[in-house]
Each structure stands twice: as structure tokens, then as C-alpha cells.
Design a protein around this motif. Structure first.
Motif, PDB file in Angstrom:
ATOM      1  N   HIS A 108     -20.442   3.463 -74.071  1.00 21.72           N
ATOM      2  CA  HIS A 108     -19.653   3.136 -75.260  1.00 21.72           C
ATOM      3  C   HIS A 108     -19.157   4.421 -75.938  1.00 21.72           C
ATOM      4  N   SER A 111     -16.416   6.147 -74.037  1.00 18.86           N
ATOM      5  CA  SER A 111     -15.109   5.491 -74.085  1.00 18.86           C
ATOM      6  C   SER A 111     -14.494   5.447 -75.482  1.00 18.86           C
ATOM      7  N   THR A 112     -15.239   5.834 -76.508  1.00 23.96           N
ATOM      8  CA  THR A 112     -14.706   5.739 -77.865  1.00 23.96           C
ATOM      9  C   THR A 112     -14.538   7.087 -78.556  1.00 23.96           C
TER      10      THR A 112
END
Length: 165
Positions: A108, A111-112
Motif C-alpha cells: 500500500h 503504491s501511494t
């Protein structure tokens, strides 16, 4: 998403990580320090930094110095030099009970907001605050220690003046 960790002092956390991620190709796990340890950290995106022989581990400083995002696995830890190092901006903290969810947590973040974390991690003042030099450099780790002791001394003097009046 390369990841490195060394020997965990706390068996439960180490065991969970080893069982869950030992065969996962995204994780590079070794039980002990080895000759290429620092170069592996430098190649890794995330570095696990569980509690060590102190409230925080030397692996934490190594990770920052080598540009690897520290993943601090601890509950309620006080990190060094909080006035100079924005830990929340340059690292991740994972509760010991959440260690089995490391994979999804790291994916997470990757990807952020990984780019923002890495940019802040490479700030020269952050790295300087954690490294010792032969001669004290303004803002380096020795300077940070002396500054912290100075603040404690000032508080101690104020308390002793109040109690003696």
C-alpha cells in the motif's frame, strides 16, 4: 519491493515474519548479519527495524544513512532526536501485533506515498542528525546529543532553583 532485516531479538515477531514471508521473493530475509549486509540495505526499498538492544536499533540509523525506508516494528517507542528527525515522514511504524500484515502494508505504501517518504528520507539534514563525525558538525548526532543534554540540564537547574526558594 526489496526488503532486508537482520536478527530479531524478539522471537515472536521474528517467527511470524519468517513463517509468513520466508519464502516470499519480495522479502530478502537473513537470520544473521552477513558480509553484504550494508549493500543489501542500500538496494532495499524497506528495511525492517524491530526493537534491538536499546529502545531503538542501530539498524534504524543504518537504514536512514543508506536510503532505505525504516519499518519500525514496535509499540510505543521513543525515537532519537525527534526535534531534528521527522520520523513520521521518513519511516513507517508497524505495531508488533500487525507484523503478519507487513506485505499488504508495504505494498500500500509503495503504491501511494513511497516517493514522498523517500524524498524526505534523503534530506541531508535528516541524515546528518543521525551520523557521528570525527569533529562535531552543526546538526550532527554528537551535536544532537549535546543539545538534548543541554535542554535537560536547563530543566534540572530550573527545578533546583524552584525547590531551593
Amino acid at each position: 519491493m526489496p526488503l532486508t532485516f537482520g536478527h530479531f531479538r524478539f522471537r515472536r515477531v521474528r517467527t511470524v515474519i519468517w513463517r509468513k514471508y520466508g519464502n516470499d521473493r519480495k522479502f530478502y530475509l537473513k537470520r544473521h548479519r552477513f558480509a553484504g549486509y550494508q549493500s543489501e540495505i542500500a538496494r532495499s526499498t524497506f528495511c525492517l527495524c524491530p526493537l534491538g538492544w536499546a529502545p531503538w536499533s542501530p539498524r534504524l540509523v543504518e537504514s536512514v544513512a543508506l536510503g532505505c525506508v525504516p519499518v519500525i516494528i514496535a509499540d510505543g517507542i521513543r525515537l532519537p532526536f525527534p526535534a531534528a528527525v521527522p520520523w513520521a515522514d521518513i519511516s513507517l511504524t508497524v505495531a508488533e501485533n500487525d507484523v503478519a500484515e507487513l506485505g499488504p502494508i508495504l505494498e500500500h505504501v509503495a503504491s501511494t506515498n513511497l516517493t514522498a517518504i523517500q524524498r524526505k528520507l534523503w534530506d541531508p539534514s535528516v541524515r546528518r542528525a543521525l551520523l557521528f563525525n570525527d569533529r562535531v558538525v552543526d546538526g550532527d548526532a554528537t551535536w544532537q546529543v549535546v543539545e538534548a543534554l543541554s535542554r535537560k540540564l536547563d530543566r534540572s537547574r530550573k527545578k533546583s532553583r524552584v525547590s531551593s526558594e
